[in-house]
Motif scaffolding. Sequence first.
Motif, short mmCIF file in Angstrom:
data_model
loop_
_atom_site.label_atom_id
_atom_site.label_comp_id
_atom_site.label_asym_id
_atom_site.label_seq_id
_atom_site.Cartn_x
_atom_site.Cartn_y
_atom_site.Cartn_z
N TYR A 1 0.82 -1.21 0.00
CA TYR A 1 0.00 0.00 0.00
C TYR A 1 0.86 1.27 0.00
N ARG B 1 -6.24 -7.27 1.96
CA ARG B 1 -6.94 -6.39 1.00
C ARG B 1 -8.43 -6.29 1.35
N PHE C 1 -0.88 1.02 8.41
CA PHE C 1 0.21 1.02 7.41
C PHE C 1 1.12 2.23 7.63
N PRO D 1 -10.96 1.10 5.52
CA PRO D 1 -9.78 1.76 4.95
C PRO D 1 -9.05 2.67 5.92
N GLU E 1 -5.20 2.13 6.80
CA GLU E 1 -4.25 3.16 6.36
C GLU E 1 -3.43 3.64 7.56
N TRP F 1 -8.76 -4.12 4.43
CA TRP F 1 -8.47 -2.71 4.07
C TRP F 1 -9.66 -2.10 3.34
N SER G 1 4.02 -6.65 -4.24
CA SER G 1 4.56 -5.29 -4.30
C SER G 1 5.75 -5.20 -5.24
#
Length: 314
Positions: free
Chosen positions: A18, A195, A209, A202, A206, A198, A140
């Motif tokens: 992310y 995912r 992260f 979110p 976030e 998230w 990633s």
Amino acid sequence: MATAPAKLILCGEHAVVYGRPAIALPLTDLRATATVTPAPAGSGPLIRAPDLGGQWRVTECPNEPLSALVLKIVEQFHIPTDIEITIHSAIPIASGMGSGAAIATAIVRELLAVGGQTVPTATIAELVYESERGYHGTPSGIDNTVVAFEQPIWFQRRPSLPPLIEPVTIGTPLTLVIGDSGVRSPTRLPVGAVRERWQAEPERYEALFDHVGEIVTAARTVLAQGDVAALGPLLDANHALLCEIGVSSAELNRLTDAARAAGALGAKLAGAGWGGVMVALTTPDQATTIAAALRTAGAVQTFITTIAATVDAA
Ligand SMILES: C[C@@](O)(CCO)CC(=O)[O-]
């Protein structure tokens, strides 16, 4: 014969998907190998993978990720196709140690050598990325990059730009003990679960992260300073966040707890989680004690490794 190393994510896994930074290390003494030998005319490429329990003609399963990789490379680089590619790997599979990326990188290196081709390391990393996508869906790119470059890296995805890849300065050698939980966990499962979470929450994810990204940034500073003692608590904090993100497991928590109880400076799961490996940071004299504690706590195998100090290439 060509080879490629295993890898370990020191910090930042999952958040790196992310856009946050992560630091990855090559494990240069744990490797995959690929050897090409000639095959009868007209037979086409055959992959022999005794450690993975099989062999297959790439044209018979062209969508299998390693087959697709071989087909792409022989075509793009005009490599002879009547070949057998034998792969071996000392790297535990589906364990967070990059076995897939290492096998694919060894194959690419060997095919290019057979074809007398030299390409930039970044090109090898990109070719392997395509094959990793076949296994993992939305990687990633950190695994294929650290395996291809074989040096400690800082990796960060960027919107509309290639990822930022920088060497990481290691000011003093790091002694690491890796414990394999023995639980096989394909990367795409925890990555897919994160995912979904998230997408459902979110803001919460976030923020988690972001917090991981701050730890990675702090880790880079203390690595450069050679401040091993300061790195330990950062690894512990990263593990706590990975627990919150939902990718640890009872086995991994038992191993990280056992490492700390045996004197590790810090410990965390390493890689995608739900199984696979964890890593403990230690002083050299405690390494065998920690490895023994990990085995008592259920690790099916342990590896003691040293990451050499680097000279900043930047
Ligand atoms: C979990 C993850 O962050 C690391 C897997 O080694 C996935 C990825 O970066 O593609």
